[in-house]
Write a protein that holds these residues in place. Structure first.
Motif, PDB file in Angstrom:
ATOM      1  N   PHE A  61     -12.184 -29.711  11.963  1.00 48.27           N
ATOM      2  CA  PHE A  61     -12.048 -29.328  13.201  1.00 48.27           C
ATOM      3  C   PHE A  61     -13.397 -28.753  13.863  1.00 48.27           C
ATOM      4  O   PHE A  61     -14.432 -28.627  13.084  1.00 48.27           O
ATOM      5  CB  PHE A  61     -10.812 -28.341  13.225  1.00 48.27           C
ATOM      6  CG  PHE A  61     -11.338 -27.187  12.362  1.00 48.27           C
ATOM      7  CD1 PHE A  61     -11.702 -25.974  12.438  1.00 48.27           C
ATOM      8  CD2 PHE A  61     -10.091 -27.490  10.942  1.00 48.27           C
ATOM      9  CE1 PHE A  61     -11.782 -25.123  11.367  1.00 48.27           C
ATOM     10  CE2 PHE A  61     -10.459 -26.245  10.049  1.00 48.27           C
ATOM     11  CZ  PHE A  61     -11.047 -25.103  10.089  1.00 48.27           C
ATOM     12  N   ASP A  62     -13.186 -28.203  15.095  1.00 48.22           N
ATOM     13  CA  ASP A  62     -14.273 -27.627  15.485  1.00 48.22           C
ATOM     14  C   ASP A  62     -13.800 -26.068  16.036  1.00 48.22           C
ATOM     15  O   ASP A  62     -12.729 -25.930  16.488  1.00 48.22           O
ATOM     16  CB  ASP A  62     -14.965 -28.234  17.190  1.00 48.22           C
ATOM     17  CG  ASP A  62     -16.055 -29.356  16.655  1.00 48.22           C
ATOM     18  OD1 ASP A  62     -16.176 -29.669  15.290  1.00 48.22           O
ATOM     19  OD2 ASP A  62     -16.697 -30.080  17.479  1.00 48.22           O
ATOM     20  N   VAL A  63     -14.930 -25.090  15.861  1.00 46.25           N
ATOM     21  CA  VAL A  63     -14.484 -23.633  16.429  1.00 46.25           C
ATOM     22  C   VAL A  63     -15.344 -23.547  17.600  1.00 46.25           C
ATOM     23  O   VAL A  63     -16.584 -23.465  17.612  1.00 46.25           O
ATOM     24  CB  VAL A  63     -14.634 -22.890  15.407  1.00 46.25           C
ATOM     25  CG1 VAL A  63     -14.463 -21.280  16.102  1.00 46.25           C
ATOM     26  CG2 VAL A  63     -13.952 -22.974  14.194  1.00 46.25           C
TER      27      VAL A  63
ATOM     28  N   GLN B 209     -24.851 -19.806   8.303  1.00 50.79           N
ATOM     29  CA  GLN B 209     -24.093 -20.992   8.236  1.00 50.79           C
ATOM     30  C   GLN B 209     -24.162 -21.698   7.000  1.00 50.79           C
ATOM     31  O   GLN B 209     -25.311 -21.620   6.354  1.00 50.79           O
ATOM     32  CB  GLN B 209     -24.069 -21.682   9.458  1.00 50.79           C
ATOM     33  CG  GLN B 209     -25.476 -22.442   9.863  1.00 50.79           C
ATOM     34  CD  GLN B 209     -25.327 -23.643   8.615  1.00 50.79           C
ATOM     35  OE1 GLN B 209     -24.698 -24.552   8.577  1.00 50.79           O
ATOM     36  NE2 GLN B 209     -26.928 -23.989   8.485  1.00 50.79           N
ATOM     37  N   SER B 210     -23.357 -22.306   6.395  1.00 51.65           N
ATOM     38  CA  SER B 210     -23.333 -23.314   5.334  1.00 51.65           C
ATOM     39  C   SER B 210     -22.707 -24.537   5.858  1.00 51.65           C
ATOM     40  O   SER B 210     -21.412 -24.681   6.034  1.00 51.65           O
ATOM     41  CB  SER B 210     -22.874 -22.718   4.030  1.00 51.65           C
ATOM     42  OG  SER B 210     -22.910 -23.725   3.239  1.00 51.65           O
ATOM     43  N   GLY B 211     -23.311 -25.629   6.092  1.00 49.00           N
ATOM     44  CA  GLY B 211     -22.743 -26.953   6.363  1.00 49.00           C
ATOM     45  C   GLY B 211     -22.365 -27.111   8.030  1.00 49.00           C
ATOM     46  O   GLY B 211     -21.724 -28.430   8.121  1.00 49.00           O
ATOM     47  N   ILE B 212     -22.957 -26.394   8.832  1.00 51.30           N
ATOM     48  CA  ILE B 212     -22.333 -26.451  10.352  1.00 51.30           C
ATOM     49  C   ILE B 212     -23.440 -26.801  10.944  1.00 51.30           C
ATOM     50  O   ILE B 212     -24.651 -26.565  10.723  1.00 51.30           O
ATOM     51  CB  ILE B 212     -22.046 -24.990  10.641  1.00 51.30           C
ATOM     52  CG1 ILE B 212     -20.670 -24.476   9.572  1.00 51.30           C
ATOM     53  CG2 ILE B 212     -21.661 -24.929  11.907  1.00 51.30           C
ATOM     54  CD1 ILE B 212     -19.469 -25.280   9.755  1.00 51.30           C
TER      55      ILE B 212
ATOM     56  N   PHE C 172     -14.189 -22.158   6.204  1.00 50.95           N
ATOM     57  CA  PHE C 172     -13.049 -23.496   6.538  1.00 50.95           C
ATOM     58  C   PHE C 172     -12.616 -24.261   5.266  1.00 50.95           C
ATOM     59  O   PHE C 172     -13.442 -24.350   4.563  1.00 50.95           O
ATOM     60  CB  PHE C 172     -13.886 -24.302   7.495  1.00 50.95           C
ATOM     61  CG  PHE C 172     -14.583 -23.448   8.603  1.00 50.95           C
ATOM     62  CD1 PHE C 172     -13.860 -22.510   9.466  1.00 50.95           C
ATOM     63  CD2 PHE C 172     -15.782 -23.409   8.842  1.00 50.95           C
ATOM     64  CE1 PHE C 172     -14.355 -22.020  10.519  1.00 50.95           C
ATOM     65  CE2 PHE C 172     -16.577 -22.823   9.573  1.00 50.95           C
ATOM     66  CZ  PHE C 172     -15.770 -21.993  10.463  1.00 50.95           C
ATOM     67  N   LYS C 173     -11.435 -24.298   5.150  1.00 54.08           N
ATOM     68  CA  LYS C 173     -10.607 -25.332   4.146  1.00 54.08           C
ATOM     69  C   LYS C 173      -9.829 -26.486   4.627  1.00 54.08           C
ATOM     70  O   LYS C 173      -9.354 -26.241   5.832  1.00 54.08           O
ATOM     71  CB  LYS C 173      -9.846 -24.275   3.267  1.00 54.08           C
ATOM     72  CG  LYS C 173     -10.689 -23.025   2.751  1.00 54.08           C
ATOM     73  CD  LYS C 173     -11.569 -23.583   1.862  1.00 54.08           C
ATOM     74  CE  LYS C 173     -12.260 -22.540   1.109  1.00 54.08           C
ATOM     75  NZ  LYS C 173     -11.475 -21.508   0.176  1.00 54.08           N
ATOM     76  N   GLY C 174      -9.778 -27.389   4.018  1.00 54.13           N
ATOM     77  CA  GLY C 174      -8.830 -28.450   4.283  1.00 54.13           C
ATOM     78  C   GLY C 174      -9.208 -29.662   3.276  1.00 54.13           C
ATOM     79  O   GLY C 174      -9.832 -29.623   2.357  1.00 54.13           O
ATOM     80  N   GLY C 175      -8.954 -31.042   3.732  1.00 58.80           N
ATOM     81  CA  GLY C 175      -8.925 -32.155   2.765  1.00 58.80           C
ATOM     82  C   GLY C 175     -10.299 -32.743   3.095  1.00 58.80           C
ATOM     83  O   GLY C 175     -11.405 -32.123   3.487  1.00 58.80           O
TER      84      GLY C 175
ATOM     85  N   THR D 270     -19.868 -26.148  20.493  1.00 59.36           N
ATOM     86  CA  THR D 270     -18.895 -25.238  19.236  1.00 59.36           C
ATOM     87  C   THR D 270     -19.721 -25.288  18.158  1.00 59.36           C
ATOM     88  O   THR D 270     -20.713 -25.874  17.908  1.00 59.36           O
ATOM     89  CB  THR D 270     -17.773 -26.393  19.211  1.00 59.36           C
ATOM     90  OG1 THR D 270     -18.191 -27.558  18.634  1.00 59.36           O
ATOM     91  CG2 THR D 270     -17.036 -26.433  20.385  1.00 59.36           C
ATOM     92  N   ALA D 271     -19.034 -24.678  17.113  1.00 59.59           N
ATOM     93  CA  ALA D 271     -19.615 -24.705  15.783  1.00 59.59           C
ATOM     94  C   ALA D 271     -18.759 -25.939  15.272  1.00 59.59           C
ATOM     95  O   ALA D 271     -17.564 -25.954  15.258  1.00 59.59           O
ATOM     96  CB  ALA D 271     -19.427 -23.656  14.988  1.00 59.59           C
ATOM     97  N   GLY D 272     -19.503 -27.145  15.124  1.00 61.74           N
ATOM     98  CA  GLY D 272     -18.788 -28.219  14.588  1.00 61.74           C
ATOM     99  C   GLY D 272     -19.288 -28.897  13.387  1.00 61.74           C
ATOM    100  O   GLY D 272     -20.089 -28.345  12.757  1.00 61.74           O
ATOM    101  N   PHE D 273     -18.844 -30.217  13.125  1.00 61.53           N
ATOM    102  CA  PHE D 273     -18.810 -30.770  12.027  1.00 61.53           C
ATOM    103  C   PHE D 273     -18.571 -30.123  10.803  1.00 61.53           C
ATOM    104  O   PHE D 273     -19.193 -30.301   9.589  1.00 61.53           O
ATOM    105  CB  PHE D 273     -20.482 -31.152  11.852  1.00 61.53           C
ATOM    106  CG  PHE D 273     -21.031 -31.962  13.099  1.00 61.53           C
ATOM    107  CD1 PHE D 273     -20.895 -33.320  13.220  1.00 61.53           C
ATOM    108  CD2 PHE D 273     -21.958 -31.381  13.980  1.00 61.53           C
ATOM    109  CE1 PHE D 273     -21.422 -34.151  14.263  1.00 61.53           C
ATOM    110  CE2 PHE D 273     -22.357 -32.150  15.056  1.00 61.53           C
ATOM    111  CZ  PHE D 273     -22.110 -33.225  15.503  1.00 61.53           C
ATOM    112  N   ILE D 274     -17.495 -29.714  10.608  1.00 68.44           N
ATOM    113  CA  ILE D 274     -16.863 -28.832  10.007  1.00 68.44           C
ATOM    114  C   ILE D 274     -16.127 -29.407   8.823  1.00 68.44           C
ATOM    115  O   ILE D 274     -15.415 -30.324   8.998  1.00 68.44           O
ATOM    116  CB  ILE D 274     -15.876 -27.629  10.370  1.00 68.44           C
ATOM    117  CG1 ILE D 274     -16.696 -26.754  11.349  1.00 68.44           C
ATOM    118  CG2 ILE D 274     -15.205 -26.877   9.467  1.00 68.44           C
ATOM    119  CD1 ILE D 274     -15.828 -25.784  12.144  1.00 68.44           C
TER     120      ILE D 274
END
Length: 946
Positions: A803-805, A696-699, A795-798, A712-716
């Protein structure tokens, strides 16, 4: 270490939304505190044995008075490795190895110096019911699968070979066969000569949703009810047994066990009960205290109607007692007690009374109805109860290690320091650590340290007569299982490490082997000198760093490399070379690496075996075994013999659906000379939990009540990613993720190979309003490579938390079978489809896209070949005199083939319409593929993974 500053924004946002449970869970799952580290420079790891040839599937060890180590492999092999690192096979028992059974524990008798007795715990083979197999040992025929395990005493002769004829079967433990799991099997002695043996509950935990297996249905296999074993005072399973062996091979009952001899409905051998799988334990001889690690169940979340989530225990056993399983765990209080569960109605009842003494009302119980009150665990971790922060996170696999006792009068340069006197050495198989735990005066756990363990998965540990720690390392499946002696050197000069790599490990006589010392090193960086003993006879045959040697006599050789540093300290490594016999080549063509599956699927397998000495391969000697992978270990579930066939994977998935589970197929063949080769393939479930990523990177993992498995895989945030490997996605058509977002939402990019690799699809994630509110989002999948790859979710966004997966699912097309190539056994040329117009099938000397085919399963044992280049099918156009093969855009009956297994292990393709065979008529150019009515060598093909 606390979460990084960007992660705190997530916590504040959650708090503002009054998602209280999320806030608590996020804090509870923050990175753990760091245990007090012991200086790595004070210790050195001496590698005594390495790899499958010297260790097999390692299970247990015992250190003898001369520092030699006895160690067992599950296939029944007992080996001895001397203090210099020379390994030999002492003997091999015939064992039953389905599921987790086989050869388990080993111990050296307290009187070994004079009697040379050793103790082994193993599953002897028993006759199989006619027409039956372990794979079908279920409800209809469980009654036929009764077995037992033997606790036996053997004599180890002076040459360190096991005298199999000397066996005294001292104790037998009944078991039910054909289902997984839990054997236990560790052996130790106290200072009075009493023998302790751990036994597992012999219960299938998988059809209880990860909670306690308490299935009392009368028509069910008893292996789903642990009340017949762990909770049964008249049964030896799920126990810690204590007996006093007699010299004649019998035993007596020492005073102070849980039930005095003669107590109705009890077994006097029981010292402690209420265990699930007490896999490793040790007896601290000065105190008689037993330290035991007990594996727990797999439920990811606590259920108000079922009971607590999965947790595991280290137990400190100072007196007889009941430790609660299967009715409770941990503290055994209400929050850690299971509910009585009606498996017919799927409804929960009242909780068991563990503090007052649970009631065993199962009709399978042959013991007392009211059990002793349950004792709490010494250290519990995972689950809702939390963990000591020093234990970190990961899979939970407690290994009850030894207590170190410092001996000031012991003349040993490698004994552990006095500062560790009285520390319990806890081991963790899944988390891959060893941690010394101080014992407070009142017996409670004190300071926890981090030991500089340099290996991987801790299987067994013991302190030797030299005061050094001996560790059996299970390895990671990369032929890196090992036996280490960990020595204390107090920051002084450390011994060098020797590495030996041969160019070949077997072959015909004469056999020339090139040896490499690459990887050998001195920790202080000094120059090494090399001494090679090619025959294992104690002489120095070469001092070169990378010599070659030609063997001219048949047999098993043990070449040894000894390296010496400038201060004169040495390190050694050895390997095994077989001269006069070549190991077979085994290729598991189907299923392919990373293939997607659902639990319950029937998975076809294809195996190709060649062996230069054996010649024609007898397919009845080829075995294919299905293992259920769980975290970093696996359970043997079922298997078949043959070069082709189908294995059905159990529907329930064999664990809680939210566990980190996957499939493994292991093809093996042992040649006439005794050499075995394996070919192993990993399969991926179509539905997988997001938090079980490989990298992972950043998760960070986040806890959520409404998530599958509670996490979940969180803090995305933007640019973060997770990956999983291997994945074969060539037949995936859709990706669906279960997600939640109280943040900005965003997108999930499904990529192959790297975070910037081929984009296969993109799913858009909306804001769901809460981190506890989940929805499904999907994306179509296309463009996947035809071979296994690493799956990346990017994961992409602002700005901020997106979100969490929770989990994701792949949907596949009609073909779930991987890409193959067809290679003629006559000329080693490949079948190919050069174009989509004339599209005749011709031979080619190389493999390109045009030569690759999907093997499409049409059902009923029939398959079709579909070209990767043009999506057309290989077919036999007519049954006339010149039935050339051509491509067609649709599949009809005449386009289907049956795979014919030839006696030499190769395959041929037989058209279903005309019964003719696909063949390669010529060796030259333009060698078109035609049909023939007979099979000759030139008409046979290998299915070669693309």
């Amino acid at each position: 270490m606390a979460p990084s500053p960007r992660r705190w924004r997530r916590l504040l946002t959650a708090a503002s939304l009054a998602a209280g449970s999320t806030v608590v869970a996020a804090f509870a799952n923050a990175p753990a505190a760091t245990a007090i580290p012991l200086p790595a420079s004070d210790y050195q790891h001496v590698q005594l044995a390495l790899g499958s040839a010297e260790l097999g599937e390692p299970m247990s060890l015992a250190v003898m008075p001369d520092r030699s180590v006895l160690h067992t492999a599950r296939d029944g092999t007992v080996r001895v490795t001397d203090a210099a690192g020379n390994t030999k096979v002492a003997g091999k028992l015939s064992v039953y190895t389905h599921d987790e059974e086989g050869l388990q524990g080993v111990a050296v008798d307290p009187g070994f110096a004079t009697n040379r007795w050793v103790w082994l715990y193993y599953s002897p083979p028993l006759s199989t019911p006619a027409g039956d197999s372990p794979a079908t040992g279920t409800d209809a025929n469980w009654n036929t699968w009764k077995g037992h395990l033997n606790l036996s005493r053997f004599t180890l002769k002076a040459d360190n070979t096991l005298d199999l004829a000397s066996e005294k079967v001292v104790l037998t433990v009944d078991n039910d066969r054909g289902q997984c799991c839990h054997v236990g099997g560790d052996i130790d002695f106290d200072a009075q000569g009493n023998l302790y043996l751990t036994t597992g509950d012999d219960t299938n935990p998988f059809e209880s949703a990860g909670y306690s297996p308490l299935d009392e249905r009368t028509n069910r296999n008893p292996q789903y009810d642990a009340q017949r074993s762990s909770a049964n005072t008249n049964d030896l399973r799920g126990k810690l047994l204590r007996i006093k062996p007699n010299t004649d091979g019998t035993y007596s009952i020492p005073s102070g066990n849980l039930f005095p001899p003669g107590t109705a409905k009890t077994r006097p051998e029981i010292y402690a009960m209420g265990f699930r799988n007490p896999f490793r334990m040790s007896v601290d001889k000065p105190t008689g205290v037993v330290y035991l690690g007990d594996y727990g169940p797999d439920a990811g979340t606590t259920s108000s109607t079922r009971g607590p989530s999965g947790q595991v225990e280290f137990n400190r056993i100072t007196a007889p007692g009941n430790y609660g399983w299967p009715y409770c765990t941990g503290t055994n209080t209400t929050n850690e007690t299971y509910n009585k569960w009606d498996f017919n109605a799927n409804t929960g009842g009242a909780k068991y009374n563990c503090t007052g003494g649970p009631t065993n009302s199962s009709f399978r119980n042959t013991g007392l109805t009211t059990l002793p009150a349950a004792k709490p665990a010494w250290i519990r971790y995972a689950g809702d109860a939390g963990s000591p922060p020093e234990f970190g996170t990961g899979s939970e696999s407690p290994m009850g290690g030894p207590v170190y006792r410092y001996n000031a009068s012991l003349n040993s340069a490698v004994k552990f320091p006095q500062s560790l006197d009285g520390n319990f050495f806890a081991g963790e198989y899944g988390r891959r650590w060893i941690k010394p735990v101080k014992i407070n005066a009142d017996g409670s756990p004190g300071e926890i340290s981090t030991f500089p363990w340099a290996g991987t998965q801790v299987m067994d540990m013991a302190f030797g007569p030299d005061g050094a720690l001996y560790v059996l390392d299970y390895g990671t499946g990369s032929n890196n299982q090992a036996l280490y002696r960990v020595e204390y050197i107090g920051g002084g000069n450390r011994a060098p490490t020797a590495k030996i790599t041969p160019s070949v490990t077997s072959g015909p006589n004469p056999l020339t082997v090139s040896f490499s010392s690459a990887g050998s090193a001195d920790p202080e960086g000094g120059a090494l000198t090399y001494a090679w003993d090619f025959d294992g006879n104690g002489t120095t045959d070469s001092t070169a760093a990378n010599p070659s040697f030609t063997y001219t006599t048949n047999g098993t050789k043990t070449p040894t490399l000894t390296v010496r540093d400038p201060q004169g300290l040495t390190g050694s490594a050895s390997t095994v070379i077989t001269v006069g016999n070549t190991a077979p080549t085994v290729r598991l063509t189907l299923p392919a690496s990373g293939q997607l599956f659902n639990f319950g699927d029937a998975i076809p397998f294809q195996v190709t075996v060649t062996d230069p000495e054996d010649g024609t391969i007898n397919c009845s000697r080829v075995s294919v075994t299905y293992f259920l992978g769980h975290d970093s270990h696996s359970h043997q579930i079922t298997g078949k013999t043959g070069c082709s066939g189908t294995i059905t994977i159990p529907v329930d998935g064999e664990h809680d659906a939210a566990a980190n589970i996957y499939g493994l197929f292991d093809a093996a063949y042992t040649d006439n000379g005794g050499l075995t080769t394996h070919s192993i393939t990993t399969l991926q479930p179509k539905h997988r939990q997001g938090e079980h990523f490989a990298a992972q990177s950043g998760i960070q993992i986040a806890s959520h009540t409404s998530a599958e498995g509670g996490a979940t895989a969180g803090f995305i945030e933007n640019g973060d990613w997770i990956s999983y490997s291997p994945y074969l996605l060539n037949n995936a058509t859709q990706f669906t993720a279960r997600v939640s977002s109280a943040g900005a939402g965003g997108t999930i990019e499904v990529r192959a190979g790297s975070p910037t690799g081929t984009l296969l699809g993109t799913a858009t994630v909306p804001t769901t309003g809460s981190w506890e509110t989940f929805t499904n989002v999907s994306a179509n999948i296309s463009g996947a490579p035809s071979t296994a790859t690493t799956l990346y979710l990017v994961f992409k966004g602002g700005a901020g938390n997106l979100f969490d997966v929770d989990a994701f699912t792949f949907t596949t097309g009609t073909s779930s079978t991987p890409v193959v190539n067809l290679k003629s056994l006559t000329n080693n040329l490949y079948v190919s489809a050069p174009n989509a117009t004339t599209a005749l099938i011709a031979n080619s000397s190389t493999v390109g896209v045009a030569q690759q085919f999907d093997l499409v399963d049409l059902g009923g044992g029939k398959v079709a070949l579909r070209s990767k280049a043009n999506n057309m099918y290989v077919c036999a156009e007519n049954a006339g005199a010149n039935p050339l093969l051509a491509n067609r855009a649709a599949v009809g009956a005449w386009e289907t083939f049956v795979l014919i297994r030839n006696s030499d292990g190769s395959e041929s393709l037989q058209a279903q319409v005309n019964g003719m065979y696909v063949t390669a008529e010529n060796n030259g150019a333009g060698s078109l593929i035609a049909n023939r009515t007979a099979i000759g060598p030139w008409e046979k093909f290998d299915l070669v993974g693309a």
